[in-house]
Write a protein that holds these residues in place. Sequence first.
Motif, PDB file in Angstrom:
ATOM      1  N   UNK A   1     -28.441 -37.158 181.394  1.00 37.94           N
ATOM      2  CA  UNK A   1     -28.905 -36.503 180.163  1.00 37.94           C
ATOM      3  C   UNK A   1     -27.963 -35.396 179.699  1.00 37.94           C
TER       4      UNK A   1
ATOM      5  N   UNK B   1     -26.020 -36.098 176.437  1.00 40.05           N
ATOM      6  CA  UNK B   1     -26.687 -35.788 175.166  1.00 40.05           C
ATOM      7  C   UNK B   1     -26.718 -34.280 174.933  1.00 40.05           C
ATOM      8  N   UNK B   2     -27.017 -33.529 175.976  1.00 38.71           N
ATOM      9  CA  UNK B   2     -27.083 -32.072 175.819  1.00 38.71           C
ATOM     10  C   UNK B   2     -25.726 -31.489 175.416  1.00 38.71           C
TER      11      UNK B   2
ATOM     12  N   UNK C   1     -25.034 -32.311 171.779  1.00 36.53           N
ATOM     13  CA  UNK C   1     -25.847 -31.456 170.899  1.00 36.53           C
ATOM     14  C   UNK C   1     -25.296 -30.038 170.859  1.00 36.53           C
TER      15      UNK C   1
ATOM     16  N   UNK D   1     -22.102 -30.121 168.680  1.00 41.61           N
ATOM     17  CA  UNK D   1     -22.502 -30.306 167.275  1.00 41.61           C
ATOM     18  C   UNK D   1     -23.038 -28.989 166.702  1.00 41.61           C
ATOM     19  N   UNK D   2     -23.919 -28.335 167.443  1.00 37.62           N
ATOM     20  CA  UNK D   2     -24.498 -27.071 166.954  1.00 37.62           C
ATOM     21  C   UNK D   2     -23.415 -26.017 166.753  1.00 37.62           C
TER      22      UNK D   2
ATOM     23  N   UNK E   1     -21.190 -26.967 163.142  1.00 34.34           N
ATOM     24  CA  UNK E   1     -21.836 -27.375 161.899  1.00 34.34           C
ATOM     25  C   UNK E   1     -21.050 -26.813 160.711  1.00 34.34           C
ATOM     26  N   UNK E   2     -21.060 -27.576 159.638  1.00 32.85           N
ATOM     27  CA  UNK E   2     -20.484 -27.127 158.365  1.00 32.85           C
ATOM     28  C   UNK E   2     -19.011 -26.746 158.461  1.00 32.85           C
TER      29      UNK E   2
ATOM     30  N   UNK F   1     -28.039 -42.911 178.249  1.00 31.80           N
ATOM     31  CA  UNK F   1     -27.824 -41.599 177.631  1.00 31.80           C
ATOM     32  C   UNK F   1     -26.631 -41.627 176.660  1.00 31.80           C
TER      33      UNK F   1
ATOM     34  N   UNK G   1     -28.072 -42.995 173.511  1.00 29.12           N
ATOM     35  CA  UNK G   1     -28.825 -41.934 172.821  1.00 29.12           C
ATOM     36  C   UNK G   1     -27.876 -40.961 172.121  1.00 29.12           C
TER      37      UNK G   1
ATOM     38  N   UNK H   1     -27.837 -40.007 168.274  1.00 24.80           N
ATOM     39  CA  UNK H   1     -27.913 -38.604 167.856  1.00 24.80           C
ATOM     40  C   UNK H   1     -26.761 -38.296 166.887  1.00 24.80           C
TER      41      UNK H   1
ATOM     42  N   UNK I   1     -26.898 -39.361 163.274  1.00 20.43           N
ATOM     43  CA  UNK I   1     -27.773 -38.608 162.369  1.00 20.43           C
ATOM     44  C   UNK I   1     -27.124 -37.313 161.873  1.00 20.43           C
ATOM     45  N   UNK I   2     -25.894 -37.053 162.298  1.00 20.18           N
ATOM     46  CA  UNK I   2     -25.241 -35.765 162.006  1.00 20.18           C
ATOM     47  C   UNK I   2     -24.242 -35.930 160.859  1.00 20.18           C
ATOM     48  N   UNK I   3     -24.488 -35.225 159.775  1.00 16.64           N
ATOM     49  CA  UNK I   3     -23.680 -35.424 158.572  1.00 16.64           C
ATOM     50  C   UNK I   3     -22.704 -34.294 158.259  1.00 16.64           C
ATOM     51  N   UNK I   4     -22.907 -33.120 158.853  1.00 17.82           N
ATOM     52  CA  UNK I   4     -22.043 -31.993 158.479  1.00 17.82           C
ATOM     53  C   UNK I   4     -21.189 -31.479 159.639  1.00 17.82           C
TER      54      UNK I   4
ATOM     55  N   UNK J   1     -30.872 -28.565 165.986  1.00 18.63           N
ATOM     56  CA  UNK J   1     -30.050 -27.820 166.947  1.00 18.63           C
ATOM     57  C   UNK J   1     -30.923 -26.973 167.875  1.00 18.63           C
TER      58      UNK J   1
ATOM     59  N   UNK K   1     -32.655 -29.228 170.392  1.00 18.38           N
ATOM     60  CA  UNK K   1     -31.702 -29.665 171.425  1.00 18.38           C
ATOM     61  C   UNK K   1     -31.395 -28.532 172.395  1.00 18.38           C
TER      62      UNK K   1
ATOM     63  N   UNK L   1     -34.596 -28.954 181.056  1.00 22.01           N
ATOM     64  CA  UNK L   1     -34.537 -30.272 181.669  1.00 22.01           C
ATOM     65  C   UNK L   1     -35.112 -30.202 183.086  1.00 22.01           C
TER      66      UNK L   1
ATOM     67  N   UNK M   1     -35.648 -36.288 162.176  1.00 21.37           N
ATOM     68  CA  UNK M   1     -34.591 -36.462 163.177  1.00 21.37           C
ATOM     69  C   UNK M   1     -34.978 -35.773 164.487  1.00 21.37           C
TER      70      UNK M   1
END
Lengths: 213, 213
Positions: A78, A81-82, A85, A88-89, A92-93, A135, A138, A142, A145-148, B82, B85, B92, B138
Amino acid sequence: MKLAIIGATGMAGSALYKESLSRGHEVTAIVRHKEKAVSLFGEDVKVIDKDIFELTRKDLEAFDVIINAFATAPDKAYLHLDLAAKLVAMFRETESPRLFFILGAASLLDENDNLFLETLKHFPEVESWISIPIEAYKTLNFLRSIENVNWVGVSPSANFVAGGATTPVIGKDHLLKSSSGESIVTSETMAIGILDEIEKPQFIRTRFTVCNQ
Amino acid sequence: MKLAIIGATGMAGSALYKESLSRGHEVTAIVRHKEKAVSLFGEDVKVIDKDIFELTRKDLEAFDVIINAFATAPDKAYLHLDLAAKLVAMFRETESPRLFFILGAASLLDENDNLFLETLKHFPEVESWISIPIEAYKTLNFLRSIENVNWVGVSPSANFVAGGATTPVIGKDHLLKSSSGESIVTSETMAIGILDEIEKPQFIRTRFTVCNQ
């Protein structure tokens, strides 16, 4: 370019490190154990030796591309995935750094458009390792679903093994086969496919796959 | 129980704060602006005033339940995913704290089993706010893939408005209607539904919905 490789001492990561250096990029290895990076890549290796979940935006923001070749034990799968994420966080932008995820082959489709993950589930002793492809799948969902965020994913072929370079064959969402008839990619072929994509981006916020010739 | 409410000064959060206190729980408000919490709840309010993305495991691990009533502007709607997540990564492989997510109604199904989000997309001036239900959906899909975290999600009814308590009507994945024929839940009814679930858990790693009577 300024590249960072998470998991640079692994099979995928070490081939990527060498290919990046040979193309003249400035590469940093993000690893748990600096000594292992030094023993593999020599004293001059640039290293960030920090737990990946302790990495901050400041540690990473100056890179043009962060390649995530992180690997872990099946009972901690897992964390794939963490980590995705978390990255990604963090970005962003923004278009930079580009986030490059190595995702596994299970999310690819076979010739009947069935998910390869479903085939994998019938392999012997699958319980001991299936968490990893699950995972990874997944993680791709995930990311989709992320666009920015400037992300890209790459899947190896069904067999991903240490080995020398061939000319990479590139695909999109289907498992590829090499001229031998086997779905296989070697670590050096994979590294070439990834560095080609880094230098000339063609897959933006999507996933591609690499196979041996 | 020891409860923490992220976004305790908002419409959902403040009703939850008051309902929790009235049931004798020990409640902490996690808010951006302490003054607002003090003006709403009085000088005795327990507050963590910290940016939610700066919260650490240590800040949160002693709570039995963390209720996420976070709200943000539509152009930052991705922060819902975010934050989910981040909380998931933090807890976890543990049963405590339980993570309680307020998710919006868009992920519910209508009487024809169509996703309410698809109906919302045809509402007037939808561009200005649709990012919020999209990201909430999401977030639910992300949570649905998480097996080793003690999470639960709750969706309000189609209209979620400030207002007094009725006996909550509880459902699972379909939009409910109150006896008035409208799909509506008031903040105090929602708070009762959530506190009932906290005190007697029935929905484990799944989502439920609350409607006014």
